[in-house]
Design a protein around this motif. Structure first.
Motif, PDB file in Angstrom:
ATOM      1  N   ASP C 278      19.676   8.540  19.480  1.00  0.00           N
ATOM      2  CA  ASP C 278      19.051   9.344  18.429  1.00  0.00           C
ATOM      3  C   ASP C 278      17.621   8.880  18.153  1.00  0.00           C
ATOM      4  N   LEU C 279      17.431   7.553  18.141  1.00  0.00           N
ATOM      5  CA  LEU C 279      16.090   7.025  17.847  1.00  0.00           C
ATOM      6  C   LEU C 279      15.124   7.362  18.972  1.00  0.00           C
ATOM      7  N   ALA C 280      15.615   7.293  20.195  1.00  0.00           N
ATOM      8  CA  ALA C 280      14.758   7.646  21.331  1.00  0.00           C
ATOM      9  C   ALA C 280      14.351   9.105  21.228  1.00  0.00           C
ATOM     10  N   ALA C 281      15.332   9.936  20.872  1.00  0.00           N
ATOM     11  CA  ALA C 281      15.030  11.366  20.738  1.00  0.00           C
ATOM     12  C   ALA C 281      14.020  11.608  19.635  1.00  0.00           C
ATOM     13  N   ALA C 282      14.044  10.742  18.606  1.00  0.00           N
ATOM     14  CA  ALA C 282      13.123  10.917  17.485  1.00  0.00           C
ATOM     15  C   ALA C 282      11.735  10.380  17.805  1.00  0.00           C
ATOM     16  N   GLY C 283      11.636   9.575  18.878  1.00  0.00           N
ATOM     17  CA  GLY C 283      10.320   9.097  19.268  1.00  0.00           C
ATOM     18  C   GLY C 283      10.154   7.598  19.274  1.00  0.00           C
ATOM     19  N   VAL C 284      11.231   6.844  19.055  1.00  0.00           N
ATOM     20  CA  VAL C 284      11.137   5.386  19.140  1.00  0.00           C
ATOM     21  C   VAL C 284      11.368   4.986  20.598  1.00  0.00           C
ATOM     22  N   GLU C 285      10.492   4.156  21.089  1.00  0.00           N
ATOM     23  CA  GLU C 285      10.676   3.670  22.460  1.00  0.00           C
ATOM     24  C   GLU C 285      11.744   2.579  22.459  1.00  0.00           C
TER      25      GLU C 285
END
Lengths: 85, 190, 923
Positions: C278-285
């Motif tokens: 979910d965090l990756a999808a939100a833009g966190v590497e």
């Protein structure tokens, strides 16, 4: 907040009751006939069990009646059927 | 002779659409103690127009309201000036009864309206749901920190019997809690 | 500062301040999410070590991010709802109490229901919906501003719509239905006996009352309280930027906030993979997933997975800048650049309320934590709170619990609850249960962040020989901060287990106690504040006393007029004037507060003979007798007058403070010991108003007010009563005296009390006097006040009142005790009078008495103490009453009262200091 079953008014909050200590400690038939030790035993000595305990309650904020109940002092559960007016 | 003064004579009633609070002063109140199984109890019931209620926590209404207070105790409530003591004494005859005029011992606060149950729930631990505590039910209990006799009437009405010395405190408490249901500024904040 | 809010996230702007700087957030933010959105990483400093601390979690389990908001100290930034104008400051552990009065209002309500559901997540909503369908009275309480439990955090779908949407619609559908109550923003914080639960509702600054306490009595309870993610103890695990993985996921999904740019994920289980996704999808590497397990259960969606690895160090002083990861079995570490370290040690069911209810817990090896076992009360646990961790499972489990609860409460479940469709979930691979990353030095492996307790501290405790987690808790303070160890509690047990080589299940947990979340004292006080703190009892004359400027003495809950100062008078002058008026002319006092009990029945006289120490059955109708009652131990319990109204009817008066106790006492004996006595007792305390008229002039005043009453001493003797009219009011007049002077007590219906008082005052010759004057006058005569001159260890003989103890009656309560050796000891404390050598010296009540003019070395033997002390006009001196060992044999002796280094000499006298021959009572 215990829910104490008054035999007349039904279950009420603990705050409506006064505690009367151990039940079945009768006033001696003839106090004058008792030794000092026997009298002291009546005045000052009470059981303090862990577990079932027959005790007296007075529904002071309600019908003002005294009654006996058996409470488990370890769990605070009052036994159904062991409440007597 | 000087005017009689009720405990809440200086209390300003609340009269909102869904909540009304007012004192009903000077009712006749008799504390009655009698063995419910005795002939005297039956005769007193006849004299009052209805048998003394023996089911705990119930109230009957005929010539007077009779509230169950305990297994051998009732509060008989009649209109101002109603000489209930004489009626009961005459019916009891020489039997062992306790008849005590307690008219000034308590005053009565009427709490009426659809919000009455909500208001009382702020200070009363009893379940006041209409299915549990509907018209005809009464109870001695605590309201806030005062002992009261609470009687439920028709149309979400309640009668709160409170000891005269506690009446001022209880009225202040009721006003304070009622502010939850009244437009801001209706009740003067103390 | 750049915004960390996801692009496209909608929301009304909210302006707030933090540590003196202005920021913007959006409606629906918590202070924590708004701070993260603004890139604020360090929120507070740790209390003991002063280390910078950030935001570690996303709700009530937060141990780090403590803030002060206006007068409210120690709030968790993660639970403070953002509002316009919010002004918060970060704290170092301790808040600042304000000395300003909290002007907000607080409320309390009692509620009753058949089924109480705690938690409006998937399980709770299903339970409440099923229970509501049966017709049961249902309360569902949820502590969040919006419903759904973890659904807004995980963004899972239910029934084809966003989980949060489904939850909101489901809760809305319940709200407003008859007999269903939905309590939002309401934390159930205590679970007590007989299914009594207490909750606090945060109603907000706009509401009439800011917070409301709900006292709920439920026939059945469903606990659907969810689970908390577990932390792991490793070096540097307190750095800002270290955060629970599920919490980071919540910031992204619930608030649209990215808590960092580049994250390392450190996990023992599968749940962190979903967070990473979910965090990756939100833009966190996602730099890497560090999995303690040997084989990963699923793919990393292109992210590097380091299996069998742990985090061994965190770089960066003010916040995470790098993470060092190493193989679990040792070997070289590798440093990965990151500003965020997401941790998941698995999930622990929230068993706090269940445990408070008396339920037993057991350790579940699969979950690696404690789950509910046997219940003691009428309670069900559903969903993640009992270790069900799939969405579909929670919905089914909740529905089943709701049905069981409703049926147990006597309602019938008709039809079946259709569990809404949820996305397929991969079966979770077994988790590993790692609590602690071994290290050489445990000084920055934090166990309790809020108490700055480290693994080294716990090991110091076990090294000192402590083996119980309860002892370790007290030794280290772990778990005692205001988060009550939500994250640290089980971790502490696990570290103790590690140190002692014991399995966690054997060690158990520390005791879970209320409150689950911090609750303000003002909130608990509710409406019982200020003037409503305790009932104020007033007499029917009260407004007159107020109008005449009397200060009041508190006697129990009663307000009694203390004295009536005239212009320019202080208390001493006013009391001396009032005393003079009674001794020389006539005064009046409001005596309405005295307890009054109507005792009726053929056995009333016999009953009173048993209750009082003296004989009451010989009292004639029309007469009055003073009486004392004792406990069975022979100690004085109360005193007062008994008036005989008829053969079978008496009116008993009690002291003001003991009115209820005496009635209870009488009922106790009648109901439990002497049910054969035909007696009824009824309180009439407030039916009557009583005005005491005292002084040599009282006869003339009464004669003027009661023209129909023969008042001469022969017609109306001492200790008799008459029914008559006074000032035109039906009245009962008793000729009794509490001052030694000629005196009357006039009783009228309380409604007429003020009229009577005004008539008395209208004569123009009567001085109103208060309780202080009453006390001086009675003390000059040696009349004791029960509860002031007695304390439950004093017999009638100790008071010099042998005469009040009947020698004729076969028995009465207390009689047997007068034959005990103890009650006839010569060194018992007797009530005596004291006259200070310096007639201006007022002894403080409670002062002790010693035998010698110089104070011996401690321990100093005390002979007794001063019980009452006043200035007396008629004695021309101060004087005191005291309980003194062997006092009656010390008449004329000089004793000493040690006062501030001085030995004040006093002479022992009889307790009756004025008019010992009783010459004044007939005027």
């Amino acid at each position: 907040m215990l829910l104490i079953p008054c035999p007349w008014c039904g279950p009420r909050d603990e705050a409506e009751f006064h505690y009367g200590g151990q039940a079945h400690v009768a006033y001696p038939e003839n106090p004058a006939a008792l030794s000092d030790e026997e009298w002291a035993r009546y005045l000052f000595f009470r059981d303090n069990p862990k577990g079932r305990f027959a005790e007296r309650w007075n529904h002071t904020a309600g019908c003002r009646r005294w009654f006996n109940a058996v409470r488990n002092t370890a769990t605070n559960e009052i036994e159904a059927g062991e409440v007597t007016a | 002779m000087a005017e009689r003064l009720s405990p809440l004579a200086r209390f300003t009633p609340v009269s909102a659409d869904d909540l009304r609070i007012a004192e009903i002063p000077f009712l006749t109140q008799i504390n009655l103690r009698v063995d419910p199984k005795s002939r005297a109890a039956a005769d007193i019931g006849v004299a009052l127009g209805a048998p003394l209620p023996t089911e705990p926590g119930t109230c009957t209404s005929a010539d007077a309201d009779v509230l169950w207070m305990g297994p051998d105790e009732w509060l008989v409530v009649g209109a101002r000036g109603h000489d209930l003591e004489a009626t009961i004494r005459a019916a009891a005859g020489t039997a062992h009864v306790g008849i005590t005029d307690v008219s000034a011992q308590r005053t009565v606060v009427a709490v009426d309206g659809p919000r009455s149950r909500d208001l009382l729930a702020h200070g009363c631990a009893l379940d006041l749901h209409p299915r549990v505590f509907g018209p005809g039910r009464c109870a001695q209990t605590m309201l806030a920190r005062a002992q009261v006799v609470l009687a439920a009437r028709e149309d979400d009405g309640f009668r709160v019997f409170v000891r005269s010395s506690f009446a001022g405190y209880l009225a202040d408490w009721l006003l304070d809690a009622a502010a939850e249901y009244l437009p801001e500024g209706t009740v003067t904040s103390r | 500062m750049t915004s960390r809010r996801m692009t496209g996230w909608q929301g009304e702007t909210v302006r707030f301040r933090f540590d003196g700087r202005d920021y913007e957030g959006v409606r629906g933010d918590t202070l924590a999410s708004a701070l993260l959105a603004n890139g604020v990483r360090t929120v507070a400093a740790s209390p003991a070590l002063g280390r910078p601390r950030g935001i570690y979690a996303a709700w009530t389990e937060e141990p780090n991010a403590l803030v002060q908001v206006a007068a409210e100290p120690m709030l968790q930034a993660t639970t403070v709802e953002l509002r316009d104008g919010l002004d918060a400051h970060g704290l170092s552990g301790r808040g600042r109490l304000t000395d300003e009065t909290d002007t907000a209002r607080y409320d309390a309500v009692h509620a009753h229901c058949d089924v109480l559901v705690v938690g409006a997540g998937p399980a709770g909503l299903a339970a409440a919906t099923v229970a509501a369908e049966t017709g049961a009275r249902v309360i569902i309480a949820d502590d969040r501003p919006i419903a759904g439990g973890s659904l807004p955090d995980t963004a899972e779908t239910v029934g084809g719509v966003a989980g949060a949407e489904w939850a909101a619609a489901t809760l809305d559908a319940l709200d407003g239905r008859p007999d269903i109550r939905v309590l939002r923003r309401t934390s159930v914080f205590g679970y007590y006996d007989d299914n009594y639960l207490v909750a606090v509702e945060r109603r907000g600054e706009h509401a009439h009352s800011r917070e409301r306490v709900w006292r709920i009595r439920a026939r059945r309870v469903v606990l659907a309280t969810g689970a908390h993610e577990r932390p792991i103890a490793f070096a540097g695990n307190d750095r800002p930027g270290v955060m629970l993985a599920g919490s980071a996921r919540a910031y992204a999904n619930r608030h649209g906030v990215l808590p960092g740019d580049r994250a390392v994920v450190f996990t023992t289980n599968d749940s962190a993979y979903a967070a990473a996704r979910d965090l990756a999808a939100a833009g966190v590497e996602i730099a890497a997933i560090v999995d303690t397990r040997a084989t990963p259960s699923r793919g990393g969606d292109g992210v590097e997975i380091l299996t069998g690895h742990v985090v061994t160090a965190v770089g960066g002083d003010d916040g995470v800048s790098s993470v060092t990861v190493s193989p679990s079995d040792g070997g070289a570490g590798r440093e990965i650049e990151a500003d965020l370290l997401l941790v998941s040690g698995g999930w622990s069911p929230l068993v706090h309320l269940f445990s408070q209810s008396g339920g037993d817990l057991r350790h579940d090896d699969g979950i690696g934590s404690f789950v509910p076992a046997s219940a003691r009360q009428a309670v069900e646990v559903a969903g993640a709170a009992r270790g069900v961790f799939t969405l579909a499972g929670c919905l089914e489990d909740g529905a089943a619990a709701g049905a069981r609860a409703a049926e147990a409460a006597g309602f019938r479940v008709e039809g079946t609850f259709e569990v809404p469709r949820t996305p397929d979930e991969d079966p979770a691979a077994p988790a590993e249960h790692l609590w602690l990353v071994p290290g050489a030095d445990y000084s920055t492996h934090f166990v309790d962040l809020q108490r700055d307790v480290t693994v080294a501290d716990v090991m110091r405790a076990t090294g000192a020989g402590l083996r119980s987690v309860e002892h370790v808790k007290r030794y280290t303070t772990a778990g005692t901060a205001h988060d009550q160890g939500k994250l640290s509690g089980v971790l502490t047990s696990a570290v103790v287990g590690h140190a002692l080589g014991l399995p966690l299940g054997d060690l158990g947990t520390t005791t879970f106690r209320a409150p689950y979340v911090p609750v303000g004292f003002a909130t608990l006080a509710g409406r019982h504040r200020g003037a409503l703190h305790d009932p104020v009892r007033t007499t029917s004359l009260h407004e007159w006393h107020v109008a005449y400027g009397a200060p009041f003495e508190n006697v129990g809950q009663w307000k009694r007029p203390w004295y009536y100062p005239r212009a320019g008078e202080d208390m001493e002058t006013a009391v001396l004037r009032e005393c003079g008026a009674v001794r020389e002319s006539v005064g009046a006092m409001d005596a309405s507060t005295l307890g009054k009990i109507d005792v009726q029945g053929p056995d009333a006289a016999e009953f009173l003979d048993r209750i009082y120490t003296n004989m009451m059955s010989t009292l004639k109708v029309g007469a009055i007798r003073y009486g004392v009652m004792c406990r069975p131990d022979g100690m004085v319990f109360d005193d007062g007058t008994v008036i005989r109204l008829a053969d079978d009817r008496f009116l008993v008066t009690t002291t003001t403070g003991n009115a209820a106790a005496v009635l209870d006492w009488m009922e106790e004996w009648l109901q439990t010991e002497w049910p054969g006595l035909r007696v009824y007792c009824t309180s009439v305390t407030e039916h009557w108003a009583t005005v005491a008229l005292a002084g040599p002039g009282s006869r003339d005043v009464l004669a003027g007010l009661a023209p129909g009453l023969a008042v001469d001493a022969a017609s109306f003797p001492f200790m008799t009563w008459r029914d008559t009219e006074v000032a035109g009011l039906a009245a009962r007049v008793c000729r009794i005296s509490f001052s030694g002077e000629l005196a009357y007590e006039i009783n009228v219906n309380a409604w007429d009390g003020l009229a009577l008082w005004e008539a008395v005052m209208g004569t123009g010759v009567v001085t109103p006097y208060g309780t202080e004057t009453m006390h001086v006058l009675r003390a000059e005569k040696g009349y004791p006040i029960v509860g002031q001159d007695t304390d439950g260890t004093v017999t009638p003989a100790d008071l010099g009142m042998d005469w009040v103890v009947s020698k004729k009656k076969p028995d009465f309560i207390g009689k047997r005790s007068f034959a005990r050796a103890d009650t006839s000891r010569p060194d018992r404390k007797h009530l005596v009078g004291l006259l200070p050598a310096d007639p201006g010296r007022l002894l403080p009540e409670g002062a002790h008495l010693v035998e010698t003019s110089t104070l011996p070395e401690p321990p100093v033997p005390t002979l007794g103490h001063v019980t009452s002390s006043y200035r007396s006009a008629v004695l021309g001196s101060t004087f005191a009453l005291a309980l003194v060992s062997g006092g009656r044999d010390r008449m004329g002796e000089v004793l000493y009262v040690p006062l501030g280094g001085e030995q004040v000499p006093v002479t022992v006298t009889s307790h009756i200091l004025y008019d010992p021959e009783g010459a004044r009572r007939d005027g």
